[in-house]
Design an enzyme around this catalytic site. Structure first.
Site, PDB file in Angstrom:
ATOM      1  N   GLU A 114       9.307   9.299  10.995  1.00 11.14           N
ATOM      2  CA  GLU A 114      10.699   9.158  10.598  1.00 11.14           C
ATOM      3  C   GLU A 114      10.890   9.274   9.107  1.00 11.14           C
ATOM      4  O   GLU A 114       9.980   9.027   8.313  1.00 11.14           O
ATOM      5  CB  GLU A 114      11.299   7.875  11.173  1.00 11.14           C
ATOM      6  CG  GLU A 114      10.785   6.594  10.596  1.00 11.14           C
ATOM      7  CD  GLU A 114      11.451   5.393  11.294  1.00 11.14           C
ATOM      8  OE1 GLU A 114      10.967   5.004  12.371  1.00 11.14           O
ATOM      9  OE2 GLU A 114      12.432   4.868  10.750  1.00 11.14           O
ATOM     10  N   CYS A 124      13.353   9.174   1.799  1.00 14.57           N
ATOM     11  CA  CYS A 124      12.149   8.370   2.021  1.00 14.57           C
ATOM     12  C   CYS A 124      11.339   9.064   3.101  1.00 14.57           C
ATOM     13  O   CYS A 124      11.833   9.274   4.208  1.00 14.57           O
ATOM     14  CB  CYS A 124      12.565   6.960   2.452  1.00 14.57           C
ATOM     15  SG  CYS A 124      11.172   5.923   2.951  1.00 14.57           S
ATOM     16  N   CYS A 130      -0.230   3.925  10.928  1.00 13.10           N
ATOM     17  CA  CYS A 130      -0.855   3.364   9.727  1.00 13.10           C
ATOM     18  C   CYS A 130      -1.967   2.415  10.167  1.00 13.10           C
ATOM     19  O   CYS A 130      -1.871   1.778  11.212  1.00 13.10           O
ATOM     20  CB  CYS A 130       0.195   2.589   8.929  1.00 13.10           C
ATOM     21  SG  CYS A 130      -0.413   1.938   7.354  1.00 13.10           S
ATOM     22  N   CYS A 142      -0.466  -4.530   7.696  1.00 14.59           N
ATOM     23  CA  CYS A 142       0.360  -5.567   7.044  1.00 14.59           C
ATOM     24  C   CYS A 142       1.149  -6.345   8.100  1.00 14.59           C
ATOM     25  O   CYS A 142       1.683  -5.764   9.049  1.00 14.59           O
ATOM     26  CB  CYS A 142       1.310  -4.930   6.034  1.00 14.59           C
ATOM     27  SG  CYS A 142       0.437  -4.120   4.680  1.00 14.59           S
ATOM     28  N   CYS A 148       4.959  -5.449   9.099  1.00 22.58           N
ATOM     29  CA  CYS A 148       5.352  -4.038   9.128  1.00 22.58           C
ATOM     30  C   CYS A 148       5.272  -3.438  10.527  1.00 22.58           C
ATOM     31  O   CYS A 148       4.269  -3.585  11.222  1.00 22.58           O
ATOM     32  CB  CYS A 148       4.462  -3.247   8.173  1.00 22.58           C
ATOM     33  SG  CYS A 148       4.899  -1.511   8.088  1.00 22.58           S
ATOM     34  N   CYS A 194      12.400   0.382   7.932  1.00 24.88           N
ATOM     35  CA  CYS A 194      10.948   0.368   8.039  1.00 24.88           C
ATOM     36  C   CYS A 194      10.372   0.649   9.423  1.00 24.88           C
ATOM     37  O   CYS A 194       9.888  -0.254  10.100  1.00 24.88           O
ATOM     38  CB  CYS A 194      10.394  -0.973   7.556  1.00 24.88           C
ATOM     39  SG  CYS A 194      10.979  -1.443   5.955  1.00 24.88           S
TER      40      CYS A 194
HETATM   41  N1  SAH Z   1       1.942   1.864   2.765  1.00 29.36           N
HETATM   42  C1  SAH Z   1       2.778   1.848   1.612  1.00 29.36           C
HETATM   43  C2  SAH Z   1       4.152   2.443   1.796  1.00 29.36           C
HETATM   44  C3  SAH Z   1       4.905   2.170   3.049  1.00 29.36           C
HETATM   45  S1  SAH Z   1       5.866   0.737   3.230  1.00 29.36           S
HETATM   46  C4  SAH Z   1       2.877   0.431   1.066  1.00 29.36           C
HETATM   47  O1  SAH Z   1       2.332  -0.466   1.666  1.00 29.36           O
HETATM   48  O2  SAH Z   1       3.452   0.256   0.004  1.00 29.36           O
HETATM   49  C5  SAH Z   1       7.055   0.620   1.968  1.00 29.36           C
HETATM   50  C6  SAH Z   1       7.371  -0.824   1.622  1.00 29.36           C
HETATM   51  O3  SAH Z   1       8.084  -1.492   2.680  1.00 29.36           O
HETATM   52  C7  SAH Z   1       6.126  -1.644   1.358  1.00 29.36           C
HETATM   53  O4  SAH Z   1       6.325  -2.462   0.254  1.00 29.36           O
HETATM   54  C8  SAH Z   1       6.030  -2.453   2.628  1.00 29.36           C
HETATM   55  O5  SAH Z   1       5.250  -3.590   2.447  1.00 29.36           O
HETATM   56  C9  SAH Z   1       7.474  -2.745   2.908  1.00 29.36           C
HETATM   57  N2  SAH Z   1       7.765  -3.185   4.282  1.00 29.36           N
HETATM   58  C10 SAH Z   1       7.145  -2.859   5.421  1.00 29.36           C
HETATM   59  N3  SAH Z   1       7.682  -3.480   6.472  1.00 29.36           N
HETATM   60  C11 SAH Z   1       8.682  -4.240   5.989  1.00 29.36           C
HETATM   61  C12 SAH Z   1       9.625  -5.124   6.580  1.00 29.36           C
HETATM   62  N4  SAH Z   1       9.644  -5.358   7.881  1.00 29.36           N
HETATM   63  N5  SAH Z   1      10.505  -5.720   5.759  1.00 29.36           N
HETATM   64  C13 SAH Z   1      10.512  -5.486   4.424  1.00 29.36           C
HETATM   65  N6  SAH Z   1       9.654  -4.662   3.821  1.00 29.36           N
HETATM   66  C14 SAH Z   1       8.733  -4.060   4.582  1.00 29.36           C
END
Ligand code: SAH
Length: 350
Positions: A92, A105, A112, A116, A119, A333
């Site tokens: 997406e 974006c 991935c 995290c 996420c 996200c």
């Molecule tokens: N892998 C990279 C980029 C992708 S995520 C990274 O980790 O930076 C982009 C941003 O969105 C990252 O800061 C990630 O931690 C954040 N993110 C992911 N899921 C989220 C959520 N549910 N709420 C808020 N931020 C989120």
């Protein structure tokens, strides 16, 4: 296997075409079709001979990035796209319209493997890396579909760009190449969870792109609880890599911090975060966490988020709360891709 023609850089394509016995200007024409006129089929390349188009068709493929679904926010005009790749993987991308221009974006991987805790993109694991052409293709398709010109690109969609390092670096070169869309490097941001060796490599590429580090925890221990990658790279190493990026590129690093209620938004967290950021010339972007159905994280109230921001601001930290875009559509996200995967799963079970 046909070769992925949109992933050849300008000079590489020249070499390819020379090997085919073609004149150098042919390569220039083809590159322009692929990266300026955004052709998706060889038959569109009408200034090439039929014979050459057939040869290209036989040896190369223009990898498809095919729109499967589009959602448009009634609140702010944000567009979300679900794209299907040649092998059926879904990714997406989001188009956000700001006063200063249009920002896209994009995803860097299908899925991935970083894990995290909050996420959605990591839930099904990593499917595969995206080719440079598939990262470019998201932007090209969005321009074609919407007729809007893209001026800013953030690599913050699904995937960890520095876990797909070579393709990502090539993508940046091609995106900002004068023979292609020629987007300014200063308008490109890459977000990483903190893969230290590749952050250090990136600092040496000679780019002027912005590095955003996903921090999310103000100490090694707190970060570790949310981000498994912190088991591999200590916070001190990650911060040193950020400092090195700034020292080498002169580009101020952005720190991203997803605010999770009761987990990292307390007074103590604000104090510790101040201690981390105060000595650094940086920018802090607070993201009130987007609740993910499979996870229990709670978003802080607007008031709490503002309080947290004020505390840091008072200490002289440069801080913004990320404006929420497209919250009426599967905005945040990885939710659109996730919903699609769930629908597929439930269909499998029937
Ligand atoms: N892998 C990279 C980029 C992708 S995520 C990274 O980790 O930076 C982009 C941003 O969105 C990252 O800061 C990630 O931690 C954040 N993110 C992911 N899921 C989220 C959520 N549910 N709420 C808020 N931020 C989120």
């Amino acid at each position: 296997m046909k070769k992925d023609i949109r992933s050849f850089g300008y000079d590489e394509l020249k070499t390819e075409m020379e090997h085919m016995g073609e004149k150098p200007f042919r390569s220039k024409q083809i590159y322009e079709w692929l990266h300026v006129k955004l052709a998706d089929r060889f038959e569109e390349m009408t200034n090439l001979s039929l014979k050459l188009r057939e040869r290209l068709e036989a040896e190369y493929i223009i990898l498809p990035v095919q729109m499967e679904e589009r959602q448009i926010s009634k609140l702010d005009g944000t567009n979300k796209f679900l794209f299907r790749l040649h092998d059926g993987n879904m990714i997406e991308s989001v188009l956000m319209k700001y006063k200063h221009g249009n920002s896209v974006c994009i995803s860097s991987q299908a899925g991935c493997r970083m894990g995290c805790a909050f996420c959605a993109s990591t839930i099904g694991g990593l499917k595969r890396n995206l080719a440079p052409s598939e990262m470019l293709g998201q932007i090209y398709q969005i321009q074609k579909i919407t007729g809007e010109r893209v001026s800013n690109v953030v690599v913050m969609g699904t995937g960890e760009p520095l876990d797909n390092y070579d393709n990502f670096v090539k993508f940046v070169r091609m995106l900002t190449d004068e023979h292609g869309l020629h987007i300014s490097q200063r308008n490109v941001t890459v977000s990483t969870c903190g893969i230290v060796p590749n952050m250090l490599r990136l600092a040496d590429e000679g780019f002027q792109i912005t590095l955003a580090l996903s921090l999310h925890g103000s100490t090694q221990e707190k970060r570790r609880r949310l981000m498994p990658v912190a088991n591999k790279y200590d916070l001190s190493e990650v911060l040193a890599a950020c400092d090195s990026y700034f020292a080498k590129t002169g580009r101020r690093v952005t720190f991203e911090y997803s605010l999770v209620h009761g987990v990292n938004d307390r007074d103590e967290d604000a104090r510790e975060l101040t201690a981390v950021l105060k000595p650094r010339n940086c920018h802090l972007n607070l993201i009130p966490v987007n609740p993910v159905r499979e996870r229990e994280f709670v978003r802080p109230s607007r008031e709490n988020a503002l309080n947290f921001k004020n505390k840091l601001e008072k200490s002289g930290i440069n801080v913004t709360i990320r404006r929420e875009m497209g919250s009426d559509i599967d905005g945040a996200c990885g939710q659109l891709r996730r919903r699609y995967a769930e629908e597929e799963d439930s269909m499998d079970r029937i």
